[in-house]
Motif scaffolding. Structure first.
Motif, mmCIF file in Angstrom:
data_model
loop_
_atom_site.group_PDB
_atom_site.id
_atom_site.type_symbol
_atom_site.label_atom_id
_atom_site.label_comp_id
_atom_site.label_asym_id
_atom_site.label_seq_id
_atom_site.Cartn_x
_atom_site.Cartn_y
_atom_site.Cartn_z
ATOM 1 N N ALA A 534 3.702 7.656 -8.845
ATOM 2 C CA ALA A 534 4.377 7.087 -10.003
ATOM 3 C C ALA A 534 3.438 6.239 -10.842
ATOM 4 N N ASP A 535 2.461 5.595 -10.182
ATOM 5 C CA ASP A 535 1.521 4.737 -10.897
ATOM 6 C C ASP A 535 0.285 4.561 -10.025
ATOM 7 N N ALA A 536 -0.651 3.748 -10.498
ATOM 8 C CA ALA A 536 -1.931 3.578 -9.808
ATOM 9 C C ALA A 536 -1.789 2.866 -8.473
ATOM 10 N N THR A 537 -0.684 2.166 -8.254
ATOM 11 C CA THR A 537 -0.526 1.426 -7.002
ATOM 12 C C THR A 537 0.195 2.224 -5.923
ATOM 13 N N THR A 538 0.736 3.385 -6.262
ATOM 14 C CA THR A 538 1.455 4.198 -5.282
ATOM 15 C C THR A 538 0.491 4.710 -4.219
ATOM 16 N N GLU A 539 0.870 4.575 -2.956
ATOM 17 C CA GLU A 539 0.080 5.110 -1.855
ATOM 18 C C GLU A 539 0.913 6.148 -1.097
ATOM 19 N N VAL A 540 0.299 7.279 -0.778
ATOM 20 C CA VAL A 540 0.945 8.313 0.032
ATOM 21 C C VAL A 540 -0.024 8.690 1.147
ATOM 22 N N PRO A 541 0.338 8.531 2.426
ATOM 23 C CA PRO A 541 1.662 8.195 2.898
ATOM 24 C C PRO A 541 2.023 6.739 2.602
ATOM 25 N N TYR A 542 3.295 6.550 2.229
ATOM 26 C CA TYR A 542 3.769 5.197 1.933
ATOM 27 C C TYR A 542 3.915 4.406 3.227
ATOM 28 N N ARG A 543 3.448 3.165 3.197
ATOM 29 C CA ARG A 543 3.721 2.189 4.253
ATOM 30 C C ARG A 543 3.978 0.838 3.596
ATOM 31 N N PRO A 544 4.884 0.038 4.117
ATOM 32 C CA PRO A 544 5.104 -1.302 3.569
ATOM 33 C C PRO A 544 3.985 -2.241 4.016
ATOM 34 N N LEU A 545 2.820 -2.074 3.416
ATOM 35 C CA LEU A 545 1.596 -2.728 3.882
ATOM 36 C C LEU A 545 0.751 -3.111 2.674
ATOM 37 N N ALA A 546 0.346 -4.369 2.623
ATOM 38 C CA ALA A 546 -0.458 -4.854 1.503
ATOM 39 C C ALA A 546 -1.884 -4.325 1.555
ATOM 40 N N LEU A 547 -2.409 -4.110 2.738
ATOM 41 C CA LEU A 547 -3.801 -3.678 2.903
ATOM 42 C C LEU A 547 -4.016 -2.265 2.367
ATOM 43 N N THR A 548 -5.150 -2.051 1.717
ATOM 44 C CA THR A 548 -5.539 -0.720 1.253
ATOM 45 C C THR A 548 -6.929 -0.393 1.775
ATOM 46 N N ALA A 549 -7.220 0.918 1.831
ATOM 47 C CA ALA A 549 -8.542 1.394 2.267
ATOM 48 C C ALA A 549 -8.984 2.492 1.310
ATOM 49 N N THR A 550 -10.108 2.314 0.641
ATOM 50 C CA THR A 550 -10.638 3.305 -0.298
ATOM 51 C C THR A 550 -12.143 3.446 -0.132
ATOM 52 N N PRO A 551 -12.667 4.665 -0.303
ATOM 53 C CA PRO A 551 -11.953 5.903 -0.574
ATOM 54 C C PRO A 551 -11.109 6.339 0.617
ATOM 55 N N ARG A 552 -10.175 7.229 0.336
ATOM 56 C CA ARG A 552 -9.252 7.706 1.354
ATOM 57 C C ARG A 552 -9.784 8.938 2.075
ATOM 58 N N GLN A 553 -10.908 9.450 1.623
ATOM 59 C CA GLN A 553 -11.535 10.622 2.247
ATOM 60 C C GLN A 553 -13.038 10.510 2.070
#
Length: 806
Positions: A534-553
């Motif tokens: 939906a937007d730049a903050t959407t993460e899939v798979p979705y988890r209710p988690l503030a932490l992010t990890a990039t790149p994803r691959q």
């Protein structure tokens, strides 16, 4: 009519007696409306009274609010006269109301109340497994808790339950729950189990939370036969190995599997290059009574231990089979299987699959058969399809051998696999109403399976298609859909994804998929984005988690790729507290290392992980596929996929198959007029025989084997492009019985032209050492490089050399 909550719960609680099966149990009175909630969704069922004006509409609201929200339109097929559907995007542990309107907007069924589930049910008793004698070797739980007093089993960090691999173990699960009610398993590390890590038998309301499950199931011997066992694995008793599961759900209701890491089973699945896959799975549901929730888990297979389906079901041709009804599968990472990412088959009545990521499977999402419906598949990401041998088929698979008409809805998904077709047909559709519904999906796919007449009954619109990586193919695919009355507002265009090779499938600035969304009640607004993001903050798979990890691959192995790469782990400044993490990866992913192995990320700060490949371990296969988790103490994680290209040259004369005879096609007199030169002479011997469809001559050749034994016949060949008929083989050794085999090129082959691969054809039985004569016939459509007679067929197969490494 308004149904009290207590009465509603009793009406929808299904019996769980030993001899009973799930019942459809939808005998609604005229004017009756039922609600069956979960955490953030709710199924509904109603039977109108009289003959009210259609179409019907369902509206819902929070208790105490004035404004109603419109739900997705209800459908009616089976049972006759009952209308059904789902509500989405609900807050948990909240009171809600819904009612039914006619086409004029008049209320025809007054509001009923329901409350969504809570993640924190009341606990009456907590048991520490580390203090229970014998629990470390396995456990059987028969406790009967209550809705207002659950019983929790837990253990301190570092404690492990390890069920030994003991022949004849009569307890199939390392932990078995039998006739248990209102029980929670939380924060457990479980290793082993004769067939399953956790086994539920006739249970109700079990929650499995933040568990690490590995090392279960049987290790068998691969069968090189001419029957349905071909390529599958059999245990010591000769039983084919299938349905060994990290979590096995048998004849149970309202099971929750949440925040679990399921990985490294003992065994593995065969691939479609032999026959239908069979083998271990992360979760298997059988004879379920509905109400299942599988959310926020990491189910990670590997090339050494491939899943069959990542999430699998039984009785897929039965209306009571599969997940059956009222179930949610959301926010999961489902990776590396030889068949489907998930089987949403059987009844499929109000089964919802959303915000999941599927990667590295032959097919993405299977809804064939769907016999009841409706099913809802929305907001998912399906990428890099392909089994261990590279076979990729359909992103959305619908076909099945039984007639089907259950409604399925695919909304705002992003699929990215160049070798897979977007949508498979229904096989045997019945009825006159629509079956499939597509809105706002992004397809980066293959055009191999063209739109067909069965799709005339569908309702497809507003989707984007980018097929075969070019505009001409995409336009032709869209034109084919429009010729059968679909995709009036569809688009043929490159979606311009942000960075697919880094696992970023968000829409890039200027993407034609931005702002084109069609409205879908309760799921999508007009003018939203196409696809899962939906937007730049959407993460899939979705988890209710503030932490992010990039790149994803991460991708390693090419000359332009460094041997060490960074992953940025961050927590936004708006977060309330720091987030602790540790790195988790399957035991077989020892070809890369992540450091630091743990850490703490404060709000507004980041930690840099270094991922390092060990070149010495990149041996024996052309590509290595893996993943790791940045996992928090609660079990919520961010997964990162890891791919590495390796230096690899297939051993065409493997040393571990010394008892082998090779018959090169170019040396067979009957094939002399068919011989052509290969564009890859160094790899495949330079020559092959082009055997046109239905014009291939009979092949007669002599060969020698050095020792007595049981032998199999293989061919090294490629399929001629466009020759997609079934291969029919007839082989006979000396004066023995002729063996006839039929092979579907969709499944058993994944080659073309002079890209040859060894393919198992049939077992030829016992041969004595010495000379023999082969009579061999195929109906053509392939390019034959050589015929192989060997007592070690596994040495030549892709799944064999994929596993040869330090």
């Amino acid at each position: 009519m308004r149904l009290p909550l207590a009465a509603l719960f009793c009406a929808l609680t299904l019996p769980l007696g030993a001899a009973e099966e799930p019942a459809l149990d939808l005998h609604l009175a005229p004017g009756e409306l039922q609600a069956v909630p979960s955490f953030d969704a709710c199924s509904y069922y109603f039977r109108p009274s009289g003959t009210p004006e259609r179409p019907f509409a369902v509206e819902f609201r929070r208790a105490g609010e004035l404004t109603w929200r419109r739900g997705f339109a209800p459908v009616s097929d089976t049972p006759a006269g009952v209308w059904k559907g789902s509500l989405f995007d609900l807050a948990e542990n909240t009171a809600w109301e819904l009612h039914v309107l006619n086409a004029s907007g008049a209320e025809i069924i007054p509001p009923v109340s329901f409350r969504t589930w809570t993640s924190h049910p009341p606990t009456a008793r907590v048991l520490d497994l580390s203090t229970l004698p014998g629990a470390a070797q396995g456990l059987v739980i028969t406790d009967q808790g209550r809705p207002d007093g659950w019983i929790k089993y837990t253990a301190p960090k570092g404690w492990r339950l390890e069920r030994p691999d003991t022949p004849g173990d009569g307890q199939r699960g390392a932990i078995t729950l039998r006739n248990a009610r209102y029980v929670i398993l939380e924060n457990l590390t479980i290793v082993g189990g004769a067939r399953h890590g956790i086994h539920l038998e006739q249970c109700d309301s079990i929650r499995i939370l933040n568990c690490d499950i590995s090392g279960w199931g049987r290790v068998g011997t691969q069968q090189f036969t001419n029957d349905g066992a071909r390529g599958k694995y059999a245990d010591a008793n000769g039983e084919l190995i299938n349905y060994d599961a990290g979590v096995k759900i048998d004849a149970s209701a309202r099971t929750v599997v949440e925040r679990c890491y399921v990985h490294d089973p003992r065994g593995r699945s065969n691939s479609w290059q032999y026959s239908h896959p069979a083998g271990p799975t992360a979760v298997h549901v059988n004879n379920t009574h509905g109400g299942n929730v599988i959310r926020w888990n990491d189910f990670i297979g590997s090339d050494e231990h491939r899943w069959n389906d990542v999430i699998e079901s039984s009785s897929n041709g039965s209306a009571l089979g599969g997940f059956f009804r009222d179930s949610d599968i959301s926010g999961n990472f489902l990776v590396y299987g030889n068949d489907d990412g998930v089987e949403l088959e059987g009844g499929g009545m109000n089964v919802r699959f959303y915000s999941n990521k599927i990667e590295g499977t032959t097919c993405g999402i299977s809804t064939g058969a769907c016999l009841l419906g409706p099913q809802f598949i929305y907001g998912n990401l399906v990428v890099h399809e392909g089994d261990e041998a590279g076979l990729a088929l359909m992103l959305f698979k619908n076909s099945h051998g039984v007639p089907q008409s259950g409604k399925r809805h695919f909304i705002n998904n992003t699929v990215f696999t160049a070798a897979s077709a977007p949508y498979g047909n229904y096989g045997k559709p019945i009825g006159s109403e629509r079956i499939g519904y597509l809105r706002n999906n992004v397809f980066v796919a293959s055009s191999a399976r063209r739109p067909d007449e069965k799709m005339r009954r569908d309702d497809f619109d507003g989707d984007l298609f980018w097929t075969d990586g070019n505009a001409a193919s995409s336009a032709a695919y869209l034109a084919g859909l429009r010729q059968i009355g679909q995709e009036e507002h569809g688009l043929a265009a490159d979606p311009r994804l942000a960075a697919p090779h880094q696992g970023d499938f968000h829409l890039a600035p200027g993407s034609p998929a931005k702002g084109r969304g069609r409205p879908v009640a309760n799921l999508a607004v007009a003018g939203g984005n196409l696809g899962a993001f939906a937007d730049a903050t959407t993460e899939v798979p979705y988890r209710p988690l503030a932490l992010t990890a990039t790149p994803r691959q991460l991708e390693f192995g090419r000359s332009d790729q460094p041997a060490v790469q960074d992953v940025r782990v961050a927590v936004p400044a708006s977060a309330r507290e720091p987030v602790a993490f540790e790195i988790r990866q399957n035991s077989v992913f020892n070809w890369f290392k992540v450091s630091p192995a743990m850490g703490l990320v404060k709000p507004g700060e980041e930690v840099i992980l270094q991922v390092t490949i060990d070149p010495a371990r990149l041996k024996g296969r052309p590509q290595f596929r893996g993943a790791f988790l940045v996992r928090t103490p609660s079990g919520l994680s961010r997964p990162v996929s890891v791919y590495a290209q390796a230096e690899f040259s297939e051993d065409l004369r493997p040393a571990d198959a010394p008892n082998t005879a090779y018959i090169e096609a170019a040396a067979v007199p009957a094939l002399a007029s068919h011989v052509q030169s290969s564009s890859r002479p160094g790899q495949y011997g330079g020559k092959y025989a082009r055997l046109a469809q239905d014009e291939a001559p009979e092949i007669r050749a002599t060969f020698k084997v050095p020792r007595d034994g049981r032998y199999a016949l293989l061919v090294r060949a490629g399929i001629q492009r466009g020759a997609m008929h079934r291969r029919e083989f007839a082989a006979r050794i000396d004066q023995g019985e002729t063996v006839h085999m039929e092979m579907n090129p969709d499944y058993n082959w994944n080659t073309d032209n002079d890209r040859f691969r060894a393919v198992y054809v049939c077992a030829v039985g016992h041969l004595n050492a010495g000379a023999h004569e082969l009579s061999f016939k195929v109906n053509g459509g392939l390019n034959l490089n050589e015929i192989i007679v060997t007592d070690t067929p596994a040495a030549f197969m892709a799944d064999g050399w994929q596993r040869k490494r330090p």
